[in-house]
Design an enzyme around this catalytic site. Structure first.
Site: not given
Lengths: 397, 397
Positions: B110, B117, B126, B185, B217, B221, B228, B237, B241, B330
């Site tokens: 992916d 995005h 961030r 996607e 996908d 969140r 992550y 994730k 999918t 995305t």
């Protein structure tokens, strides 16, 4: 005792019986079991076509009852001399056969389960932050690797090229990795898959996982450090992952089971193994560079067990498939000579390793040969072997 | 023109001819081609067993010459009425068959190739750093996803549970995801594999890639944001999918090819497509929530093309396999109603989306149905359809 007259300290005694895939001059790939210096041709000895498919997958999918039945049968054959006439014709010298990738890999997940390794890497990659990220003690961090480049021991390690950016540079440059490394790991092979939407609890580990192999997750640290934020390692890892040709069944590791280290924070119930049978494993790994022993990573100190990794991977409903490979992540102990990667052994290249031949080494050079071996306590009182993973570095193309 | 008398604006005209796998009451899975409201049973119509294997993989492995030959043959059959007697008995109403996962997925990668995005997510995840990481403009960032949980459109989306930590909390809690999301996607399916150690250059894209599907996908969140760092998304994730059942051959997208956006920095030669045939694609995606159109992500604005993704993935020597799936990441455009995920549409939940029924939505609720559809210019002057990916959210188990 076996009627075979096994070599002293073979590591492939009657209490091991690991499975692999081999071919002889005929070229036909079939399943074999390692015993002493021989391999028993299971396809021929059992007449069961499941052992003539060229991978262990179909046998693994049969599940724990079938695994135990065959192990019992093999133990009987190899200990009771009345079976000699039936079995002996199907024993081949191991050094006369070619070993292949034992399992068709479905998904490959690589974890990060050694505290010492994670702390070492954190200190080097993120010097301005605490060595462990806040999530590390709460869950076994892992990511998906490239299943298609998992290969059997002996596959040449062609030095990868890619993008890397030196700290002083604005833009990346392209070329052969200058920081080619190993990661000494232990891998767990899933035999029985699971249903989408149904987590696999800690206690069901042995209902799904068949056995264990050694893994060298070759790594290009310069490529990795440039690419890995924010979505994780990709090309720094995907060029090759080597696995040992023999998969040791969990049944052979009963005497190696130990409690994992004490937990520093309370674990969420799905990961809490305090009241469960522990799946720590006392596996002693040795890393040799061009024949010289450079490290002895201790697997028994791994913070997260494979049972926890499996429970974590499926807790969101993700399914398992036969052939899924879970690797532990680099195995590193607290001592300098227990580190399972050269980036740790040479502390990011700052402290070159002095070798017996008078040279030094930071990262791997073309022509270098790395061999990982490992042993664990067997159920017969000695030690069983997990075989080896070897690879020679070839120049970039 | 086809002798079939195709419905007006079908999207599945003679210039599309996408491949899928279907079954009828017999339960046998075989390859079909969508034409109008029908599916042509290729196994029966051609008598070629490659179309009776239950996945497209064996046909895809035959390569571009075979793909082109069959496309020519089908075009002839469906346009020249003299073939009617031969073909018509093998046409089934599409709404009478069951569609299955068309491809046995090998590795799933992916990407993160929409600048809009990546900037949106960077701002949300961030906030104290620049929205794009320093590597973003130099390489198509990607990571491996879980191939085993790629499923066909229509597979229920069971809300995943997992660890998530609220900003105010010290420790994570466990429970159903409260930020369940989509990612709209486009996926690219590899037909012809490549050799370990041999990069696939930009110009060889169409020698390896067969065609295109739509991908949702599904993403949790809250799970993703906790897990992550540092190794990338994993359980956020991996629970599901979804892909569209029809794989549109690259040959059907010739009229959709466009130049990608101008590059902001010079690209390294292996990624530089300035002098090459462009592989931008003018695919218009539509996202519907419970029937209401909520977004129109424009694929033609994607910064990195699939040809660049393929070249990047293999530049370190990693091999391709038949069935590898490359998803774009995305697809989001610059406008608010061009965002391909709810985390963007609701700006992290801070700006709920007002729906036509008077309710609002941040993330997905149980019972919600999301449908992605897409069209592209066809070679006959109209638009061809990429079909749809749909999924209904079911409560956590």
């Amino acid at each position: 005792m076996s009627w075979l007259g096994l070599p002293e300290g073979t590591g492939f005694g009657i209490d091991n019986l690991p499975y692999g895939v081999f071919s002889d001059a005929s070229g036909r790939r079939r399943t074999g079991v390692a015993i002493g210096d021989a391999v028993l041709d299971l396809a021929a000895a059992t007449g069961d076509d499941v052992h003539a498919t060229g991978s262990l997958n179909a046998f693994l999918a049969r599940g724990p009852r079938a695994w135990a039945d065959l192990r019992d049968q093999l133990t009987g054959w190899l200990t009771d001399e009345t079976h000699r006439g039936r079995v002996e014709p199907h024993l081949l010298p191991r050094d006369a056969v070619t070993l292949h990738l034992p399992v068709e890999i479905a998904d490959y997940v690589d974890f990060y389960s050694s505290r010492h390794h994670a702390e070492n890497l954190g200190r080097m990659f993120r010097p301005d932050s605490p060595p462990l990220t806040p999530n590390w003690e709460h869950l076994p961090i892992g990511y998906h690797g490239r299943a298609g480049t998992v290969q059997v021991s002996g596959t040449p390690v062609v030095r990868p090229s890619g993008q890397r950016r030196a700290p002083a540079d604005d833009a990346p440059t392209f070329g052969p990795s200058q920081r080619l490394d190993i990661e000494a790991e232990v891998g767990f092979v899933v035999g029985v898959g699971s249903e989408l939407g149904r987590p696999v609890p800690l206690a069901a580990f042995a209902d799904h996982v068949f056995g264990v192999c050694l893994v060298n997750d070759w790594s290009a640290r310069d490529i990795q450090s440039w690419e890995y934020v924010p979505l994780g390692p990709f090309l720094g890892k995907s060029f090759l992952t080597s696995v040992s040709p023999w998969v040791v069944p969990l049944a052979a590791l009963e005497a190696a089971r130990v409690a994992p280290p004490a937990r520093d924070v309370p674990l969420l119930p799905y990961l809490d193994d305090a009241g469960a049978d522990p799946w720590g494993l006392d596996i002693a790994i040795e890393v040799r560079l061009n024949g010289e022993l450079v490290s002895c990573p201790p697997f028994d100190l791994m913070y997260w067990t494979a049972a926890q990794q499996l429970a974590h991977t499926t807790v969101n409903g993700a399914s398992l498939r036969t052939g899924d490979l879970f690797a532990s992540g680099t195995v590193s102990g607290p001592a300098a000579d227990q580190r399972g990667s050269f980036i740790e052994l040479s502390w990011g290249g700052a402290e070159p390793l002095a070798l017996a031949d008078g040279t030094t080494r930071t990262f791997l050079e073309d022509g270098d040969v790395v061999i990982l071996t490992a042993t664990a306590p067997g159920t017969a009182g000695g030690r069983i072997s997990l075989g080896e993973v070897t690879g020679r570095v070839l120049p970039a193309r």
